[in-house]
Motif scaffolding. Structure first.
Motif, PDB file in Angstrom:
ATOM      1  N   ASP A   1      49.715  64.847  43.654  1.00 37.46           N
ATOM      2  CA  ASP A   1      50.803  64.323  42.830  1.00 37.46           C
ATOM      3  C   ASP A   1      50.421  64.532  41.371  1.00 37.46           C
ATOM      4  O   ASP A   1      49.348  64.094  40.935  1.00 37.46           O
ATOM      5  CB  ASP A   1      50.989  62.831  43.122  1.00 37.46           C
ATOM      6  N   PRO A   2      51.265  65.191  40.588  1.00 38.08           N
ATOM      7  CA  PRO A   2      50.911  65.467  39.185  1.00 38.08           C
ATOM      8  C   PRO A   2      50.823  64.225  38.314  1.00 38.08           C
ATOM      9  O   PRO A   2      50.400  64.327  37.159  1.00 38.08           O
ATOM     10  CB  PRO A   2      52.034  66.400  38.715  1.00 38.08           C
ATOM     11  N   ASP A   3      51.182  63.053  38.848  1.00 39.44           N
ATOM     12  CA  ASP A   3      51.090  61.824  38.059  1.00 39.44           C
ATOM     13  C   ASP A   3      49.947  60.917  38.491  1.00 39.44           C
ATOM     14  O   ASP A   3      49.807  59.813  37.954  1.00 39.44           O
ATOM     15  CB  ASP A   3      52.415  61.049  38.150  1.00 39.44           C
ATOM     16  N   VAL A   4      49.133  61.365  39.441  1.00 36.93           N
ATOM     17  CA  VAL A   4      48.062  60.525  39.980  1.00 36.93           C
ATOM     18  C   VAL A   4      46.727  60.894  39.337  1.00 36.93           C
ATOM     19  O   VAL A   4      46.442  62.071  39.077  1.00 36.93           O
ATOM     20  CB  VAL A   4      47.994  60.672  41.521  1.00 36.93           C
ATOM     21  N   LEU A   5      45.904  59.896  39.077  1.00 36.99           N
ATOM     22  CA  LEU A   5      44.560  60.085  38.529  1.00 36.99           C
ATOM     23  C   LEU A   5      43.782  61.067  39.402  1.00 36.99           C
ATOM     24  O   LEU A   5      43.597  60.842  40.599  1.00 36.99           O
ATOM     25  CB  LEU A   5      43.842  58.728  38.486  1.00 36.99           C
TER      26      LEU A   5
ATOM     27  N   GLN B   1      43.306  60.878  43.426  1.00 31.66           N
ATOM     28  CA  GLN B   1      43.236  62.046  44.299  1.00 31.66           C
ATOM     29  C   GLN B   1      41.981  62.814  43.942  1.00 31.66           C
ATOM     30  O   GLN B   1      41.584  62.899  42.770  1.00 31.66           O
ATOM     31  CB  GLN B   1      44.493  62.903  44.198  1.00 31.66           C
ATOM     32  N   LEU B   2      41.328  63.366  44.964  1.00 30.47           N
ATOM     33  CA  LEU B   2      39.988  63.909  44.818  1.00 30.47           C
ATOM     34  C   LEU B   2      39.968  65.353  45.291  1.00 30.47           C
ATOM     35  O   LEU B   2      40.386  65.663  46.408  1.00 30.47           O
ATOM     36  CB  LEU B   2      39.016  63.058  45.639  1.00 30.47           C
TER      37      LEU B   2
ATOM     38  N   ARG C   1      45.669  63.410  49.572  1.00 28.14           N
ATOM     39  CA  ARG C   1      44.974  62.816  48.430  1.00 28.14           C
ATOM     40  C   ARG C   1      43.558  63.357  48.236  1.00 28.14           C
ATOM     41  O   ARG C   1      42.938  63.113  47.214  1.00 28.14           O
ATOM     42  CB  ARG C   1      44.889  61.295  48.610  1.00 28.14           C
ATOM     43  N   ILE C   2      43.034  64.075  49.218  1.00 27.83           N
ATOM     44  CA  ILE C   2      41.689  64.638  49.081  1.00 27.83           C
ATOM     45  C   ILE C   2      41.676  65.999  49.754  1.00 27.83           C
ATOM     46  O   ILE C   2      42.246  66.184  50.833  1.00 27.83           O
ATOM     47  CB  ILE C   2      40.611  63.703  49.686  1.00 27.83           C
ATOM     48  N   ALA C   3      41.005  66.967  49.102  1.00 29.96           N
ATOM     49  CA  ALA C   3      40.928  68.318  49.659  1.00 29.96           C
ATOM     50  C   ALA C   3      39.588  68.936  49.324  1.00 29.96           C
ATOM     51  O   ALA C   3      39.050  68.731  48.229  1.00 29.96           O
ATOM     52  CB  ALA C   3      42.054  69.184  49.105  1.00 29.96           C
ATOM     53  N   PHE C   4      39.072  69.688  50.291  1.00 31.99           N
ATOM     54  CA  PHE C   4      37.946  70.576  50.016  1.00 31.99           C
ATOM     55  C   PHE C   4      38.514  71.986  49.894  1.00 31.99           C
ATOM     56  O   PHE C   4      39.132  72.494  50.832  1.00 31.99           O
ATOM     57  CB  PHE C   4      36.885  70.534  51.117  1.00 31.99           C
TER      58      PHE C   4
END
Length: 861
Positions: A499-503, A539-540, A572-575
């Motif tokens: 999400d372009p608005d999420v930290l 998001q990581l 929210r998380i991706a490698f």
């Protein structure tokens, strides 16, 4: 059918477009956006398919399109302007020339050796931070006008391309790279024949290599390639891949890089009519054999003995260590090194005694040859790559200077830097130009002008870059899942992932164990709560390659992938596999927070966080490497280190808990706290402060200037002193005298003794400032009084009478005593209060030593 071999045929350019050839082959385009835009305008879709590679683009564009451009007045105007700008960049006086004109005694040439160079993604000659640092060093050297020649190897398969299996296990693929399709030219002589370097190997084998030249702005990068018809089949593969093969393969690569690299420089400077370099810089110990080749040259060409030649080489050599752990140093079996450097003909280094070569790499284990030890013994000046790493290096290599405290070991530090125009997003570069009126970003005053910039503009840039990153993450996620066997029908979720608005938090780097890729997963449920928090989510994005032989690192990657694959959190998380310069750039641009959690103090520098800071990213990091030096409490967050805890599992628990707490209680609240304009005011103040305080510090231009001032210029002056003929004397007389002094000192030193130390003058109750007189009687074993330094050493003492942070005071020679001893004395006010102690020591003294500790000789009372 599969082709046996590939090669590239470049398009014939119309005469009016001839300037495209130089623009495409000089890698300055990789940090010069107007030139990139020019190539993109030739065919935007083709530019993207070619990986934003000008050479590939010119090989793929149709002749009809080139003929069309040759008549396009607007395109030709831009082409002429950029060609003129490149010519001006290559010829006008820059910082280095201005320093020379002002009277600075600078080297006429510098040779820079590294096993990897990360200049641009189109030339994949790098694996990680060491190569990227070397690439940034070359770019900054070019921008400053240094007369630098770089040397490395050309790897036919570069480093590996990383992908993932369906189970999340790292897979490696080594693509075959065609040098004719890269921004390289073959070094040839006046008759057009390829220049070859040749090395004699055991069993009468001959290793030959041709020389590819990559032009990095003003700096030529010479890359040696053993895949030539003149070699036997097995030797053609010496330069097959970066950091591949067994120790036998590795030593051949390092011999070629060091010895062959010097010979390549000789061929290049001869063909180009350039002066030989005065200073030689080893970026890590891999190319350490260059020093032995220079010794051979001096023995063969100038008739010097080994010790005198070593003196000349040491005076003009700089060694930079990048590893904070002994396990990171290349060590070869002594018998292997002995076989390559045997005296018997045909010899790799005829006339150089094998035992002297082996002594240069000697360490505590008599069966091992240590490349870092050789680098330190061949260089009069050495450094680590951050203040903390300098301290770690002095402790790690203390054994080479026995009798000296760690703080006295002659290894300094220059903190690494990054090339701003390679790593800062175009939006930040444009803002810098508006504030500075130029592309020069080195002055702190420029960065202070950010105070004038509206917070809304800063937030707009950050938001644009985060949105670009989200697009890139979705594209790469789709590509990775398809490679792992998923179907398009299964991937609908990716269009709304992230999400372009999420930290947004980034963690991307090589995956050795000490970098602790999975510390974030120490408490998976707690991390999941942070990712899915309905009010303050994060998001990581995680990326990094494990060494192909490191199954432990691959298991860490798989652990992250399996967590990130879960439907509950995969948005929210991706490698992201295949971490390279192009991916790194997008991460630095778009991540709000750069996470780094190594085991302190095992991170030598860690420049990725610097690149994030250049883009307004805030660091969340253990105080290691550069962050230990420049963290100020307002430019990010410190993850408290539990480095005093011996239990590794408990240490990880403590530090991961601190990480989670910082995300929950400090990082996320600041990001999501908004004012009436929808801006996060406290966050933006940290962004502004980060840019203002770190911007001028993290630059590679600052780093290279530090090398010039503190290492290159002094090394050039030392080298000239060893070579220059004194009045009425001969060349190398100074080197001969220093070599003779060293032999005399080393022979006499076991018999140098302090036989008596007297103290007088103190009152019964000493006060701070009370004067203490110390008198030492010393047996100098035939040495003259002016050939040594006698020092009084004072300081507070601990419960074991060990001096803490001692102060040294030089003692004055006062004459001879009975029995031929010499007397030295000093009177000094007491500099400290508390429990004070003193001792006396003797050190070698010579005007051409860079440090009194240089020879590693000291006699204590």
């Amino acid at each position: 059918m599969k082709a046996l071999r590939r090669f590239t045929v470049r398009a014939h350019l119309p005469d009016r477009l001839a300037a495209l050839d130089q623009l495409s082959t000089n890698l300055r385009w990789s940090w010069e956006k107007p030139t990139q835009d020019l190539f993109a305008s030739i065919d935007p879709a083709l530019w993207g398919r070619c990986g934003n590679d000008p050479v590939a683009l010119l090989g793929a564009v149709t002749p009809a399109r080139l003929d069309e451009l040759a008549l396009d007045e607007e395109f030709l105007r831009r082409l002429d302007e950029l060609a003129a700008d490149l010519n001006d960049y290559l010829t006008r006086p820059l910082w280095y020339q201005q320093q020379a004109e002002s009277g600075a005694a600078l080297p006429t040439g510098i040779a820079y050796f590294s096993m990897e160079f990360g200049v641009a993604e189109v030339l994949p000659n790098y694996s990680g931070g060491l190569g990227i640092l070397a690439g940034d060093h070359l770019k900054a050297a070019s921008d400053l006008g240094l007369p630098l020649i770089a040397v490395g190897l050309y790897y036919r398969s570069g480093y590996f391309r990383q992908s993932l299996s369906a189970e999340g296990w790292q897979l490696e693929n080594y693509p075959s790279l065609d040098p004719q399709g890269l921004p390289l030219r073959l070094l040839t002589d006046a008759d057009g024949n390829p220049a070859l370097v040749e090395l004699a190997l055991p069993d009468s084998a001959q290793l030959r290599a041709r020389i590819w030249v990559a032009q990095v702005g003003r700096v030529p990068l010479l890359l040696l390639d053993s895949d030539v018809p003149e070699n036997e089949h097995d030797l053609r593969s010496v330069t097959d891949r970066l950091y591949g093969g067994d120790q036998e393969h590795r030593i051949k690569q390092e011999i070629l890089a060091g010895i062959g690299g010097v010979r390549a420089i000789r061929a290049y400077t001869s063909i180009e009519g350039l002066p030989a370099p005065e200073v030689y810089h080893m970026n890590e110990g891999h190319a350490g054999f260059l020093g032995i080749e220079r010794i051979r040259e001096l023995m063969t060409d100038s008739g010097l003995d080994f010790d005198t030649a070593l003196t000349v080489v040491r005076s003009s050599t700089v060694f930079t260590t990048h590893t904070p752990v002994p396990a990171g140093i290349d060590r070869f079996p002594v018998e292997m090194v002995e076989r390559y450097f045997a005296d018997a003909a045909p010899s790799l280094l005829p006339g150089v005694p094998t035992e002297r070569v082996l002594a240069l790499g000697a360490e505590t284990d008599p069966t091992k040859f240590n490349m870092a030890h050789m680098g330190l013994r061949l260089a009069q000046r050495s450094n680590g790559v951050s203040l903390l790493h300098g301290r770690v290096s002095r402790a790690m290599f203390n054994e080479l200077w026995p009798g000296f405290d760690g703080g006295e070991v002659p290894i300094g530090s220059i903190t690494n830097g990054v090339h701003a125009r390679s790593w800062a997003a175009p939006q930040w570069l444009q803002l810098g130009r508006e504030l500075a009126g130029s592309d020069s970003f080195s002055e702190p005053a420029l960065w202070l002008r950010l105070q004038q910039v509206d917070p809304g503009h800063l937030w707009s840039i950050r938001s644009q870059l985060r949105a670009l990153l989200v697009e890139e993450v979705r594209r790469r996620l789709r590509q990775s899942w398809l490679e792992r066997g998923a179907s398009e029908a299964e991937l609908g979720w990716i269009s709304s992932a992230f999400d372009p608005d999420v930290l947004t938090v980034g963690f991307a780097r090589r995956v050795p164990t000490y970098k602790r890729l999975t510390l974030m997963l120490r408490d998976p449920a707690r991390l999941e709560r942070r990712l899915l928090d309905p009010e303050r989510p994060i998001q990581l994005i995680v990326a990094g390659k494990s060494h192909p032989a490191d199954d432990g690192g691959k298991a860490l990657i798989q652990q992250v992938v399996r967590f990130a694959d879960r439907p509950e959190v995969r948005h929210r998380i991706a490698f992201l596999p295949n971490y390279d310069m192009s991916m790194a750039r997008m991460l630095y641009w778009g991540c709000d927070v750069w996470l780094n959690n190594p085991l302190r103090p095992l991170e030598a520098c860690g420049t990725s966080g610097m690149k994030s800071a250049l883009n307004g990213g805030l660091n969340l990091s253990v105080r290691d490497g550069w962050w230990d030096e420049w963290y100020d409490g307002e430019n990010g967050w410190e993850i408290p280190s539990a480095d005093g805890v011996a239990d590794e599992s408990r240490r990880d628990d403590l530090e991961s808990n601190a990480l989670y707490s910082l995300l929950e209680e400090a990082v996320a609240p600041k990001f999501y706290e908004r004012d009436e304009r929808g801006l996060p005011p406290r966050w933006l103040e940290m962004v502004r402060h980060t840019l203002q305080t770190l911007g001028p510090k993290v630059l590679a231009s600052r780093m290279v200037r530090d090398y010039v001032d503190n290492y290159y210029a002094p090394a050039a002056q030392s080298g000239r002193r060893t070579i220059a003929a004194p009045e009425g004397g001969n060349e190398f007389d100074a080197a001969r005298e220093l070599a003779a002094y060293r032999r005399r000192i080393e022979e006499a030193w076991p018999k140098v003794k302090i036989t008596d130390v007297d103290s007088t003058g103190l009152p019964d109750t000493p006060l701070l400032g009370s004067k203490l007189t110390l008198t030492a009687t010393v047996q100098l074993a035939g040495l003259a009084a002016d050939e040594v330094t006698v020092q009084a050493v004072l300081g507070r003492v601990d419960s074991n009478d060990v001096l803490q942070e001692p102060v040294t005071i030089e003692m004055t020679y006062t004459g001879s005593a009975e029995g031929g001893s010499q007397v030295f004395s000093t009177t000094t006010p007491l500099p400290l209060a508390g429990s004070i102690g003193y001792t006396v020591r003797v050190l070698p003294r010579h005007p051409m030593l860079a440090s009194a500790a240089e020879f590693g000789l000291v006699t204590l009372a």
